[in-house]
Design a protein around this motif. Structure first.
Motif, mmCIF file in Angstrom:
data_model
loop_
_atom_site.group_PDB
_atom_site.id
_atom_site.type_symbol
_atom_site.label_atom_id
_atom_site.label_comp_id
_atom_site.label_asym_id
_atom_site.label_seq_id
_atom_site.Cartn_x
_atom_site.Cartn_y
_atom_site.Cartn_z
ATOM 1 N N GLN A 21 40.221 72.631 144.697
ATOM 2 C CA GLN A 21 39.624 73.275 143.540
ATOM 3 C C GLN A 21 40.470 74.474 143.132
ATOM 4 N N PRO A 22 41.664 74.227 142.614
ATOM 5 C CA PRO A 22 42.557 75.346 142.287
ATOM 6 C C PRO A 22 42.087 76.108 141.045
ATOM 7 N N GLY A 23 42.368 77.426 141.052
ATOM 8 C CA GLY A 23 42.128 78.235 139.872
ATOM 9 C C GLY A 23 40.676 78.498 139.544
ATOM 10 N N VAL A 24 39.805 78.520 140.543
ATOM 11 C CA VAL A 24 38.390 78.826 140.300
ATOM 12 C C VAL A 24 38.027 80.096 141.049
ATOM 13 N N PRO A 25 36.955 80.781 140.631
ATOM 14 C CA PRO A 25 36.541 82.012 141.331
ATOM 15 C C PRO A 25 36.079 81.721 142.750
ATOM 16 N N LEU A 26 36.078 82.773 143.579
ATOM 17 C CA LEU A 26 35.659 82.631 144.957
ATOM 18 C C LEU A 26 34.203 82.188 145.047
ATOM 19 N N SER A 27 33.390 82.617 144.078
ATOM 20 C CA SER A 27 31.975 82.235 144.099
ATOM 21 C C SER A 27 31.806 80.729 143.956
ATOM 22 N N VAL A 28 32.665 80.097 143.174
ATOM 23 C CA VAL A 28 32.597 78.636 143.003
ATOM 24 C C VAL A 28 32.976 77.948 144.308
ATOM 25 N N LEU A 29 34.003 78.473 144.956
ATOM 26 C CA LEU A 29 34.407 77.898 146.242
ATOM 27 C C LEU A 29 33.284 78.055 147.268
ATOM 28 N N ALA A 30 32.617 79.209 147.256
ATOM 29 C CA ALA A 30 31.522 79.436 148.194
ATOM 30 C C ALA A 30 30.392 78.444 147.968
ATOM 31 N N ASP A 31 30.056 78.194 146.679
ATOM 32 C CA ASP A 31 28.993 77.229 146.381
ATOM 33 C C ASP A 31 29.348 75.838 146.884
ATOM 34 N N SER A 32 30.588 75.445 146.688
ATOM 35 C CA SER A 32 31.004 74.105 147.099
ATOM 36 C C SER A 32 31.067 73.973 148.623
ATOM 37 N N MET A 33 31.147 75.117 149.317
ATOM 38 C CA MET A 33 31.179 75.111 150.779
ATOM 39 C C MET A 33 29.803 75.386 151.385
ATOM 40 N N ASP A 34 28.782 75.515 150.503
ATOM 41 C CA ASP A 34 27.411 75.778 150.957
ATOM 42 C C ASP A 34 27.315 77.044 151.798
ATOM 43 N N CYS A 35 27.935 78.099 151.307
ATOM 44 C CA CYS A 35 27.847 79.374 152.000
ATOM 45 C C CYS A 35 27.799 80.511 150.998
ATOM 46 N N MET A 36 27.469 81.715 151.476
ATOM 47 C CA MET A 36 27.425 82.894 150.628
ATOM 48 C C MET A 36 28.830 83.444 150.419
ATOM 49 N N VAL A 37 29.027 84.092 149.276
ATOM 50 C CA VAL A 37 30.335 84.683 148.982
ATOM 51 C C VAL A 37 30.709 85.701 150.058
ATOM 52 N N GLU A 38 29.702 86.458 150.537
ATOM 53 C CA GLU A 38 29.966 87.484 151.548
ATOM 54 C C GLU A 38 30.544 86.884 152.833
ATOM 55 N N GLU A 39 30.175 85.645 153.135
ATOM 56 C CA GLU A 39 30.684 84.999 154.339
ATOM 57 C C GLU A 39 32.177 84.717 154.253
ATOM 58 N N LEU A 40 32.697 84.710 153.018
ATOM 59 C CA LEU A 40 34.113 84.391 152.817
ATOM 60 C C LEU A 40 34.985 85.635 152.684
ATOM 61 N N ASP A 41 34.368 86.811 152.821
ATOM 62 C CA ASP A 41 35.151 88.049 152.666
ATOM 63 C C ASP A 41 36.278 88.132 153.697
ATOM 64 N N LYS A 42 35.922 87.977 154.976
ATOM 65 C CA LYS A 42 36.941 88.081 156.024
ATOM 66 C C LYS A 42 37.941 86.927 155.972
ATOM 67 N N PRO A 43 37.482 85.664 155.808
ATOM 68 C CA PRO A 43 38.462 84.574 155.681
ATOM 69 C C PRO A 43 39.422 84.788 154.513
ATOM 70 N N THR A 44 38.889 85.282 153.393
ATOM 71 C CA THR A 44 39.746 85.528 152.237
ATOM 72 C C THR A 44 40.780 86.602 152.551
ATOM 73 N N ALA A 45 40.332 87.680 153.198
ATOM 74 C CA ALA A 45 41.258 88.760 153.550
ATOM 75 C C ALA A 45 42.348 88.264 154.493
ATOM 76 N N ARG A 46 41.964 87.442 155.476
ATOM 77 C CA ARG A 46 42.956 86.907 156.418
ATOM 78 C C ARG A 46 43.981 86.038 155.697
ATOM 79 N N LEU A 47 43.504 85.161 154.843
ATOM 80 C CA LEU A 47 44.417 84.246 154.148
ATOM 81 C C LEU A 47 45.334 84.993 153.187
ATOM 82 N N ILE A 48 44.806 86.021 152.537
ATOM 83 C CA ILE A 48 45.653 86.819 151.643
ATOM 84 C C ILE A 48 46.710 87.568 152.455
#
Length: 335
Positions: A21-48
């Motif tokens: 799902q390229p070029g979409v907001p993090l919130s869209v990715l969170a919805d598709s992963m069935d999780c809250m956006v806040e849960e992706l804060d640390k994974p996003t920081a690590r990947l960046i």
């Protein structure tokens, strides 16, 4: 090791989702992963931080090629390491230019005795390095127990590696108990990678080094338990006995490859350890594993450490690979 040195299961899942799902907001990715956006804060920081994700001014997420991330994030570190290696080699060459002068002066002060006992710790180091440098054919080494940690033993390690780098043959005989220690396994693997022949016996006599079958260096106890003396033996009959003992043990000893292989095959797993390994391979952290299996975090970590020691793994990732290949992730039946 920092939190940014490894990727856990959620990090990998986020990266894979960003790929499809390229070029979409993090919130869209969170919805598709069935999780809250806040849960992706640390994974996003690590990947960046690792250069694997980018987020633009519109907060859209883009996955970056791992090859590009490697070149971008690690390129500068590679250059720095290269510069440091060049500096080390330059200093090493400058230091070694003085070796002939030191050897000439040192030899002039060595007493011509059948057995010479040395107690001064600095002098012991000088003697070890002198004979490591003068060795021309073969070094025989016997070392009981795990990787030694006293000053004389660390110098023995340096002498062994220095001798190998000069192209001298090294045969090292250790006790099998040495393989239980991760640092010792790493050191012995380093010796083998540098050309040494390493074998293991159930028990061995005291520590010894034999240089070119002409001189034996034997650590001896002193009044201070934290320090050793060193006996420099040149008596041919004593040296012949030391060599004969070494050769007998060597002929019956197990090779490093066989010892590591046997360690993997004989790793005994109970149901709890198999469950721990399975969850670890799935990317669960120690705290999560302990909660799911109703065990303490200390027990979880001890089980993982024991398994790594048994199979000779030097990282959790390697332990997971070995466990998967050996079928150790399957929970044994209770029969």
């Amino acid at each position: 090791m920092s939190d940014l040195d490894e990727l856990d299961r959620l990090d990998v899942a986020l990266y894979r989702r960003a790929l499809v799902q390229p070029g979409v907001p993090l919130s869209v990715l969170a919805d598709s992963m069935d999780c809250m956006v806040e849960e992706l804060d640390k994974p996003t920081a690590r990947l960046i931080e690792m250069g694997l994700l980018r987020i633009d001014e519109h907060e859209t997420v883009t996955a970056v090629s791992p090859m590009l991330a490697e070149a971008t994030v690690l390129g500068a570190e590679d250059l720095e390491l290269g510069a440091r290696r060049a500096l080390v080699e330059s200093r090493r060459n400058a230091i070694r230019r003085l070796v002939p002068d030191w050897n000439e002066a040192f030899v002039a002060h060595i007493p011509d005795l059948a057995v010479d006992v040395i107690s001064d710790q600095t002098q012991i180091g000088n003697v070890l390095m002198h004979y490591a440098d003068r060795c021309q054919q073969e070094l025989l080494s016997v070392a009981p127990g795990r990787l030694p940690k006293t000053r004389i033993d660390s110098r023995t390690r340096i002498a062994n590696l220095y001798t190998l780098r000069r192209g001298i043959k090294l045969r090292a005989l250790y006790q099998q108990v040495a393989l239980r220690d991760r640092h010792t396994r790493s050191y012995l693997t380093e010796l083998a990678d540098n050309g040494a022949k390493v074998r293991f016996a159930t028990s061995v006599p005291g520590r010894s080094l034999v240089i070119d079958r002409d001189v034996a260096l034997l650590p001896i106890p002193t009044a201070d338990p934290s320090r050793h003396g060193l006996a420099v033996v040149r008596e041919p009959n004593v040296i012949a006995w030391v060599i004969a003992t070494f050769e007998q043990l060597w002929a019956e000893a197990q090779t490093l490859e066989d010892a590591l292989s046997r360690g993997q095959e004989e790793a005994e797993l109970d149901q709890t350890r198999a469950a721990i390994l399975r969850l670890m391979a799935e990317g669960e952290k120690d705290e999560a594993i302990s909660r799911r299996l109703s065990i303490s975090v200390r027990t979880c970590r001890r089980q993982i450490a024991d398994y790594m020691a048994q199979v000779g793994a030097t990282s959790r990732f390697q332990a997971g690979v070995i466990a998967a290949r050996a079928g150790h992730l399957d929970i044994p039946s209770s029969n």
